[in-house]
Design a protein around this motif. Structure first.
Motif, short mmCIF file in Angstrom:
data_model
loop_
_atom_site.label_atom_id
_atom_site.label_comp_id
_atom_site.label_asym_id
_atom_site.label_seq_id
_atom_site.Cartn_x
_atom_site.Cartn_y
_atom_site.Cartn_z
N PHE A 13 0.86 -1.18 0.00
CA PHE A 13 0.00 0.00 0.00
C PHE A 13 0.89 1.23 0.00
O PHE A 13 2.11 1.13 0.22
N THR A 14 0.32 2.37 -0.28
CA THR A 14 1.12 3.59 -0.38
C THR A 14 0.77 4.55 0.74
O THR A 14 -0.36 4.54 1.27
N ILE A 15 1.73 5.38 1.11
CA ILE A 15 1.52 6.46 2.08
C ILE A 15 1.99 7.76 1.45
O ILE A 15 2.88 7.77 0.60
N THR A 16 1.42 8.86 1.87
CA THR A 16 1.82 10.18 1.39
C THR A 16 2.22 11.10 2.54
O THR A 16 2.49 12.27 2.34
N ALA A 17 2.26 10.54 3.76
CA ALA A 17 2.68 11.29 4.94
C ALA A 17 3.10 10.29 6.00
O ALA A 17 2.84 9.08 5.88
N ASP A 18 3.78 10.76 7.04
CA ASP A 18 4.17 9.88 8.13
C ASP A 18 2.93 9.21 8.74
O ASP A 18 1.87 9.83 8.87
N VAL A 19 3.08 7.95 9.11
CA VAL A 19 2.04 7.22 9.82
C VAL A 19 2.58 6.90 11.21
O VAL A 19 3.65 6.31 11.34
N MET A 20 1.83 7.29 12.24
CA MET A 20 2.31 7.12 13.60
C MET A 20 1.39 6.18 14.37
O MET A 20 0.26 6.53 14.70
N HIS A 21 1.84 4.95 14.60
CA HIS A 21 1.13 3.98 15.42
C HIS A 21 -0.33 3.82 15.02
O HIS A 21 -1.25 4.08 15.81
N ASP A 22 -0.55 3.37 13.83
CA ASP A 22 -1.89 3.03 13.37
C ASP A 22 -2.21 1.61 13.86
O ASP A 22 -1.62 0.63 13.39
N LYS A 70 -8.48 -13.25 -7.47
CA LYS A 70 -7.34 -12.38 -7.67
C LYS A 70 -7.19 -12.05 -9.15
O LYS A 70 -7.33 -12.91 -10.01
N ASP A 71 -6.94 -10.77 -9.41
CA ASP A 71 -6.68 -10.36 -10.79
C ASP A 71 -5.36 -10.95 -11.27
O ASP A 71 -4.39 -11.01 -10.52
N THR A 72 -5.34 -11.36 -12.52
CA THR A 72 -4.10 -11.84 -13.12
C THR A 72 -3.21 -10.65 -13.46
O THR A 72 -3.66 -9.67 -14.04
N PHE A 73 -1.97 -10.73 -13.05
CA PHE A 73 -1.01 -9.68 -13.40
C PHE A 73 0.37 -10.30 -13.38
O PHE A 73 0.91 -10.61 -12.33
N LYS A 123 19.29 3.45 -23.55
CA LYS A 123 20.26 4.46 -23.13
C LYS A 123 20.95 4.10 -21.81
O LYS A 123 21.74 4.90 -21.29
N LEU A 124 20.67 2.93 -21.29
CA LEU A 124 21.26 2.53 -20.02
C LEU A 124 22.68 2.03 -20.20
O LEU A 124 23.02 1.44 -21.23
N SER A 125 23.50 2.27 -19.19
CA SER A 125 24.86 1.73 -19.18
C SER A 125 24.81 0.27 -18.74
O SER A 125 23.80 -0.21 -18.21
N THR A 126 25.92 -0.44 -18.94
CA THR A 126 26.00 -1.81 -18.46
C THR A 126 25.80 -1.86 -16.95
O THR A 126 26.37 -1.06 -16.20
N GLY A 127 24.95 -2.78 -16.49
CA GLY A 127 24.72 -2.88 -15.06
C GLY A 127 23.43 -3.61 -14.74
O GLY A 127 22.74 -4.15 -15.60
N VAL A 128 23.09 -3.61 -13.44
CA VAL A 128 21.89 -4.27 -12.93
C VAL A 128 20.87 -3.20 -12.53
O VAL A 128 21.22 -2.21 -11.88
N TYR A 129 19.62 -3.41 -12.91
CA TYR A 129 18.56 -2.45 -12.65
C TYR A 129 17.32 -3.17 -12.14
O TYR A 129 17.22 -4.41 -12.22
N GLN A 130 16.37 -2.40 -11.62
CA GLN A 130 15.07 -2.94 -11.25
C GLN A 130 13.98 -2.17 -11.97
O GLN A 130 13.94 -0.93 -11.91
N ALA A 131 13.12 -2.91 -12.67
CA ALA A 131 12.01 -2.32 -13.40
C ALA A 131 10.73 -2.54 -12.61
O ALA A 131 10.42 -3.68 -12.23
N VAL A 132 10.01 -1.46 -12.34
CA VAL A 132 8.74 -1.53 -11.63
C VAL A 132 7.63 -1.27 -12.63
O VAL A 132 7.56 -0.18 -13.22
N ILE A 133 6.78 -2.27 -12.86
CA ILE A 133 5.70 -2.16 -13.83
C ILE A 133 4.39 -2.14 -13.06
O ILE A 133 4.14 -3.02 -12.22
N MET A 134 3.53 -1.13 -13.35
CA MET A 134 2.31 -0.94 -12.59
C MET A 134 1.11 -0.78 -13.51
O MET A 134 1.20 -0.17 -14.57
N GLN A 135 0.00 -1.33 -13.06
CA GLN A 135 -1.29 -1.15 -13.73
C GLN A 135 -2.36 -1.06 -12.65
O GLN A 135 -2.69 -2.04 -11.99
N GLY A 136 -2.88 0.15 -12.43
CA GLY A 136 -3.82 0.34 -11.33
C GLY A 136 -3.15 0.02 -10.01
O GLY A 136 -2.08 0.54 -9.70
N ASN A 137 -3.76 -0.89 -9.23
CA ASN A 137 -3.19 -1.29 -7.95
C ASN A 137 -2.22 -2.45 -8.06
O ASN A 137 -1.64 -2.87 -7.06
#
Length: 405
Positions: A295-304, A323-326, A381-395
């Motif tokens: 889940f996402t937050i947009t501000a500090d969460v204090m003892h929920d 469950k939706d297929t993704f 355009k990426l240089s040689t190396g290791v990366y992480q790709a984050v793919i999102m669709q809705g939630n």
């Protein structure tokens, strides 16, 4: 909670370089005045030489770097990322530094006490080097020690939960916490703390990190909570959870992930869910055993303490929502010039992609229609190396490790 200095009484010949069995040390009648847990500094967060860490000394240890162990088990303070092949796919999994019940020779530790007295060490508390039981010395690298103890004969059924902030992508020990709940023959479920099976929190005053914990019937926050074991196991039991999160402010929202670290005993065959209070007396049930909940937050969460609980029932006979297929397929991986991603989904809404380097820096991003996404070329355009790709669709969200050579 305050820690006091105790005099040490060395009996027999406890000066050999053996590890100390924590369970035997705390279970000894001569140590009944000690608290039922120990804390060790894990070295995950370096000593602060700048003076910014709270404390009165010149060099202060960050409280988030302490690990805790009691008769139920241990909880860690840091994680290590490991690539694991699962069903033919490379997945990023995590190994924690939770203590396994032994204090290595030369390792310091803290205990608390109910009264001034003597901490007694005896020969029957010593363990040798078999099964690497003297090897979990907290420093830059550790080898897990054996968890068995001659002073614990009861069955323990345990479930470790972890919370971490995945924004940015890089692994940060300050943005990880672990909690342990479990059931044991001699544990109790009640409003008073159980010396041997309950351990309270450290650093509860502000969300300078993430934190997760359980609540006992008196609503006391516990890092480790033991509960009475019924026969048969009571699947109607509900364990309230609390959490705190620091908003990092790096990308408009932060992604928080809750998942089980480990489980044993009856939980190898007993289902469990993260129950979420979604308002109006309604709940959502997340099968975190198979899929971490994010889940996402947009501000500090204090003892929920109202949003989540750990439950074990069959949802009252209600079927879990489908469950939706993704699923995301990267090709080719590893690549030399460019890489494509194919998304298998029940929906045709737009796809968003973000690619990060290992330092957590965003190096490529974009939003595309579902139909065109599979034809897009990424990484040109990426240089040689290791990366992480984050793919999102809705939630829905998937993370792929990609390598450019």
């Amino acid at each position: 909670m305050s820690f006091v200095e105790l005099r040490m009484s060395l009996q027999d010949y406890y000066h050999y370089t053996n590890a100390l069995d924590i369970d035997c040390f705390l279970a000894d009648p001569d140590n009944a005045h000690l608290g039922g847990f120990v804390r060790l500094w894990s070295h995950n967060i370096p000593i602060d030489f700048s003076g910014n860490t709270p404390g009165t000394q010149a060099f202060n240890y960050n409280v988030n770097s302490y690990v805790t162990y009691n008769r139920l088990g241990g909880v860690g303070s840091g994680i290590t990322a490991i690539d694991m092949i699962v069903d033919g796919d490379t997945r990023l999994v995590f190994s924690t530094d939770r203590p396994k019940g032994k204090v290595a020779a030369g390792q310091s530790f803290f205990v608390n006490t109910t009264s001034t007295g003597v901490a007694t060490f005896k020969n029957n508390m010593r363990v040798g080097s078999q099964n690497q039981e003297n090897s979990q010395f907290y420093r830059n690298a550790n080898i897990p020690a054996g968890e068995s103890s001659p002073c614990v004969s009861e069955d323990r059924h345990r479930l470790w939960l972890q919370i971490r902030n995945t924004t940015p992508i890089g692994i940060n020990p300050i943005q990880f916490k672990q909690t342990l709940v479990g059931y044991a023959d001699n544990a109790t479920t009640g409003s008073s703390l159980d010396r041997d099976y309950d351990s309270g929190l450290l650093n509860t005053s502000h969300p300078t990190t993430v934190n997760i914990y359980s609540l006992n019937p008196a609503n006391e926050p516990l890092m480790i909570q033991g509960r009475a074991l019924a026969a048969p196991f009571d699947t109607s039991d509900v364990i309230p959870l609390g959490f705190s999160c620091q908003y990092l402010g790096t990308s408009g929202s932060n992604t928080i992930q809750i998942a089980p670290s480990e489980f044993d005993g009856l939980f190898e065959t007993t289902d469990f869910w993260l129950r979420e209070n979604i308002g109006g007396g309604n709940f959502a049930y997340h099968d975190i055993r198979t899929t971490p909940f994010e889940f996402t937050i947009t501000a500090d969460v204090m003892h929920d303490t109202n949003r989540f609980a750990l439950v074990f029932d069959n949802l009252g006979g209600r079927q879990q929502p489908k469950k939706d297929t993704f699923k995301v397929i990267a090709s080719p991986n590893t690549f030399e010039k460019s890489i494509t991603f194919e998304v298998v989904s029940d929906h045709n809404s737009n796809i968003t992609i973000q690619i990060y380097d290992l330092l957590g820096k965003l190096v490529e991003e974009g939003e595309y229609s579902f139909e065109s996404f599979k034809d897009e070329l990424f990484g040109t355009k990426l240089s040689t190396g290791v990366y992480q790709a984050v793919i999102m669709q809705g939630n829905q969200r998937a993370v792929q490790k990609i390598i450019k050579k």
